[in-house]
Design an enzyme around this catalytic site. Structure first.
Site, PDB file in Angstrom:
ATOM      1  CE1 TYR A   1     -10.706  -9.572   4.535  1.00 30.28           C
ATOM      2  CE2 TYR A   1      -9.805  -8.326   2.681  1.00 30.28           C
ATOM      3  CZ  TYR A   1      -9.716  -9.373   3.580  1.00 30.28           C
ATOM      4  OH  TYR A   1      -8.636 -10.220   3.547  1.00 30.28           O
TER       5      TYR A   1
ATOM      6  NE  ARG B   1      -8.137 -15.587  -0.452  1.00 27.53           N
ATOM      7  CZ  ARG B   1      -7.394 -16.413   0.262  1.00 27.53           C
ATOM      8  NH1 ARG B   1      -7.804 -16.814   1.427  1.00 27.53           N
ATOM      9  NH2 ARG B   1      -6.232 -16.813  -0.188  1.00 27.53           N
TER      10      ARG B   1
ATOM     11  NE  ARG C   1      -0.174  -7.145  -6.656  1.00 31.90           N
ATOM     12  CZ  ARG C   1       0.722  -7.214  -5.676  1.00 31.90           C
ATOM     13  NH1 ARG C   1       1.806  -6.479  -5.716  1.00 31.90           N
ATOM     14  NH2 ARG C   1       0.515  -8.017  -4.649  1.00 31.90           N
TER      15      ARG C   1
ATOM     16  CG  PHE D   1       7.678   2.316   8.148  1.00 33.02           C
ATOM     17  CD1 PHE D   1       7.920   0.987   7.864  1.00 33.02           C
ATOM     18  CD2 PHE D   1       6.546   2.643   8.885  1.00 33.02           C
ATOM     19  CE1 PHE D   1       7.054  -0.010   8.292  1.00 33.02           C
ATOM     20  CE2 PHE D   1       5.671   1.659   9.326  1.00 33.02           C
ATOM     21  CZ  PHE D   1       5.927   0.322   9.016  1.00 33.02           C
TER      22      PHE D   1
HETATM   23  C1  PS7 Z   1       2.887  -3.914  10.848  1.00 34.68           C
HETATM   24  C2  PS7 Z   1       4.383  -2.907   9.076  1.00 34.68           C
HETATM   25  C3  PS7 Z   1       1.440   3.557   7.601  1.00 34.68           C
HETATM   26  C4  PS7 Z   1      -0.650   4.603   8.639  1.00 34.68           C
HETATM   27  C5  PS7 Z   1       1.101  -8.610   7.319  1.00 34.68           C
HETATM   28  C6  PS7 Z   1       1.116  -1.106   6.242  1.00 34.68           C
HETATM   29  C7  PS7 Z   1      -3.432  -8.866   4.673  1.00 34.68           C
HETATM   30  C8  PS7 Z   1      -1.598  -4.434   2.095  1.00 34.68           C
HETATM   31  O1  PS7 Z   1      -4.755  -9.249   1.293  1.00 34.68           O
HETATM   32  O2  PS7 Z   1      -0.451 -10.771   2.157  1.00 34.68           O
HETATM   33  O3  PS7 Z   1      -3.534 -11.286   2.052  1.00 34.68           O
HETATM   34  O4  PS7 Z   1      -3.234 -10.455  -0.295  1.00 34.68           O
HETATM   35  O5  PS7 Z   1      -0.148  -9.126   0.230  1.00 34.68           O
HETATM   36  C9  PS7 Z   1       2.606  -4.424   8.389  1.00 34.68           C
HETATM   37  C10 PS7 Z   1      -0.865   2.647   7.187  1.00 34.68           C
HETATM   38  C11 PS7 Z   1      -0.887  -7.172   7.570  1.00 34.68           C
HETATM   39  C12 PS7 Z   1      -1.156  -1.870   5.601  1.00 34.68           C
HETATM   40  C13 PS7 Z   1      -2.614  -6.555   5.040  1.00 34.68           C
HETATM   41  C14 PS7 Z   1       1.584  -5.439   8.575  1.00 34.68           C
HETATM   42  C15 PS7 Z   1      -0.424   1.529   6.371  1.00 34.68           C
HETATM   43  C16 PS7 Z   1      -1.771  -8.338   7.650  1.00 34.68           C
HETATM   44  C17 PS7 Z   1      -0.651  -3.065   4.888  1.00 34.68           C
HETATM   45  C18 PS7 Z   1       1.256  -6.026   7.238  1.00 34.68           C
HETATM   46  C19 PS7 Z   1      -1.001   0.214   6.876  1.00 34.68           C
HETATM   47  C20 PS7 Z   1      -3.081  -7.977   7.058  1.00 34.68           C
HETATM   48  C21 PS7 Z   1      -0.155  -6.908   2.367  1.00 34.68           C
HETATM   49  C22 PS7 Z   1      -1.796  -3.974   4.530  1.00 34.68           C
HETATM   50  O6  PS7 Z   1      -0.188  -8.309   2.642  1.00 34.68           O
HETATM   51  O7  PS7 Z   1      -2.289  -9.127   1.550  1.00 34.68           O
HETATM   52  C23 PS7 Z   1       3.263  -3.780   9.407  1.00 34.68           C
HETATM   53  C24 PS7 Z   1      -0.042   3.555   7.781  1.00 34.68           C
HETATM   54  C25 PS7 Z   1       0.440  -7.288   7.391  1.00 34.68           C
HETATM   55  C26 PS7 Z   1      -0.372  -0.972   6.204  1.00 34.68           C
HETATM   56  C27 PS7 Z   1      -3.023  -7.760   5.549  1.00 34.68           C
HETATM   57  C28 PS7 Z   1      -1.996  -6.302   3.749  1.00 34.68           C
HETATM   58  C29 PS7 Z   1      -0.666  -6.158   3.546  1.00 34.68           C
HETATM   59  C30 PS7 Z   1      -1.492  -5.026   3.466  1.00 34.68           C
HETATM   60  P1  PS7 Z   1      -3.503 -10.103   1.130  1.00 34.68           P
HETATM   61  P2  PS7 Z   1      -0.724  -9.414   1.588  1.00 34.68           P
HETATM   62 MN    MN Z   2      -5.136 -12.200   3.549  1.00 38.47          MN
END
Ligand code: PS7
Ligand code: MN
Ligand code: MN
Ligand code: MN
Ligand code: MN
Ligand code: MN
Length: 357
Positions: A150, A207, A197, A267
């Site tokens: 997941y 969930r 968290r 970043f």
């Molecule tokens: C494209 C910058 C840097 C190699 C929106 C950044 C859910 C933690 O689980 O809503 O719904 O509670 O709090 C960001 C790796 C992803 C992972 C991911 C896209 C780092 C949609 C972030 C962020 C890879 C899928 C928090 C993953 O959201 O989560 C860009 C390198 C989005 C990264 C989800 C989660 C972000 C997350 P949930 P949240």
């Molecule tokens: Mn989600």
């Protein structure tokens, strides 16, 4: 120094940046400081995935409607004028005016667009698989492998897409593309921290992401984690979840050594240092079982400052929070020794990278 060039932005792109500011907790500022080449592609990548996640998170959308929305998102994100008006989530305005994202996506360089589309196909299908599964098996995620799969779908794939963008634009060491496990760890570390968290909030929303393989060692029923009479057991469970997340820390540090541009370094580093600070905050913290805890503004400011220098200062942040975890570690915790060893390994790894005289 903001790298945005507001004068030359179309009204649609300005609207995209308004959504970025509205929807992102921590990414909005760092995205807007990114190197010109990647600023718009990564802002749009973020909005596409935020749109997808808004659908995933919306428990008012019936499953038979949600699954095709997730699986077809890579198609709808290319349909002129596409909007979605049936979400009740906090970020629903993004979906209600998603046509501005669609029109800006058409203007970016083709290789960047293909990476974003590829990741959207895979993430949408992964999210749909889990949404369907959780309908069938009410108990949620079973094994640690299921849990990691997941996390791969929702964060490992984001890492893969970002790494491909960095390497394609020559802002990271091309060798990173040959080390997918480093990239995967970057995503796993962030997503696992988020799941640890959000325990209480996710449970309230119906969930549960903690794998049964872990929680069942500490309590009989998942709900028992929230029973004040079983507080110690619940804390031992969150400890084991933190231990499991900490196994990714060394690979994350190694990944960050591959950055070739200061704005890209910032970043990638800021979310990682925020994550280690969050792990320390949740570690043996009873508040996690009642509500969402957050690091203070002051701590966040300090961390931002130290994460925008270099890998040495980033490692200092890791070291500081690892030490605090060691201090809070409780000898009565069944994972006391394993936690102590893992913290020692991370400190040793940093010491080997940057020996201090
Ligand atoms: C494209 C910058 C840097 C190699 C929106 C950044 C859910 C933690 O689980 O809503 O719904 O509670 O709090 C960001 C790796 C992803 C992972 C991911 C896209 C780092 C949609 C972030 C962020 C890879 C899928 C928090 C993953 O959201 O989560 C860009 C390198 C989005 C990264 C989800 C989660 C972000 C997350 P949930 P949240
Ligand atoms: Mn989600
Ligand atoms: Mn979410
Ligand atoms: Mn694994
Ligand atoms: Mn969450
Ligand atoms: Mn919620």
């Amino acid at each position: 120094v903001h790298t945005r060039d507001t004068k030359n932005e179309s009204p649609e792109l300005q609207e995209c940046f308004r959504f970025l500011n509205l929807t992102s907790r921590s990414f909005s500022a760092v995205i807007q400081e990114l190197n010109h080449e990647l600023l718009v592609p990564i802002a749009l990548f973020y909005l596409v995935l935020r749109g997808l996640d808004t659908i995933e998170d919306d428990m008012t959308i019936p499953i038979e409607k949600k699954v095709p929305l997730l699986r077809n998102f890579h198609i709808t994100m290319q349909q002129d004028g596409w909007q979605f008006h049936e979400s009740q989530e906090k970020d629903r305005e993004l979906l209600e005016k998603f046509d501005v994202v669609v029109s800006e996506l058409k203007k970016i360089k083709e290789p960047y667009f293909e990476i974003i589309k590829d990741m959207t196909v895979k993430m949408g299908n992964g999210m749909a698989d889990y949404a369907e599964n959780i309908e069938v098996i009410e108990n949620g995620v079973q094994t640690i492998d299921d849990y990691e799969l997941y996390c791969h779908y929702v964060a490992g794939l984001v890492g893969e897409g970002l790494t491909r963008l960095f390497v394609t634009s020559e802002l990271a060491n091309p060798k990173l593309a040959e080390r997918p496990s480093l990239t995967e760890s970057m995503g796993q570390f962030l997503q696992k921290t988020n799941i640890i968290r959000d325990l209480h909030e996710d449970w309230e929303d119906g969930r549960r992401w903690y794998p049964k393989e872990i929680w069942s060692k500490h309590v009989d029923k998942f709900e028992d984690l929230f029973d004040p009479k079983q507080l110690t057991k619940a804390l031992d469970c969150t400890s084991e979840m933190v231990l499991d997340a900490l196994k990714h820390a060394e690979e994350c540090i190694f990944y960050m050594a591959g950055m070739r541009d200061q704005s890209v370094f910032n970043f990638v580093a800021i979310p990682q240092t925020m994550a280690i600070a969050t792990l320390e905050l949740v570690f043996r913290n009873p508040a996690v079982l009642e509500r969402n805890v957050k690091i203070t503004k002051g701590d966040a400011c300090q961390i931002m400052f130290e994460s925008t220098q270099n890998l040495v200062t980033v490692c200092d942040v890791f070291r500081k929070y690892i030490k605090r975890i060691q201090k809070k570690n409780d000898p009565r915790d069944p994972n006391y020794l394993a936690i102590s060893e893992q913290c020692g390994k991370i400190e040793q790894f940093i010491e080997t990278l940057f020996p201090r005289q």
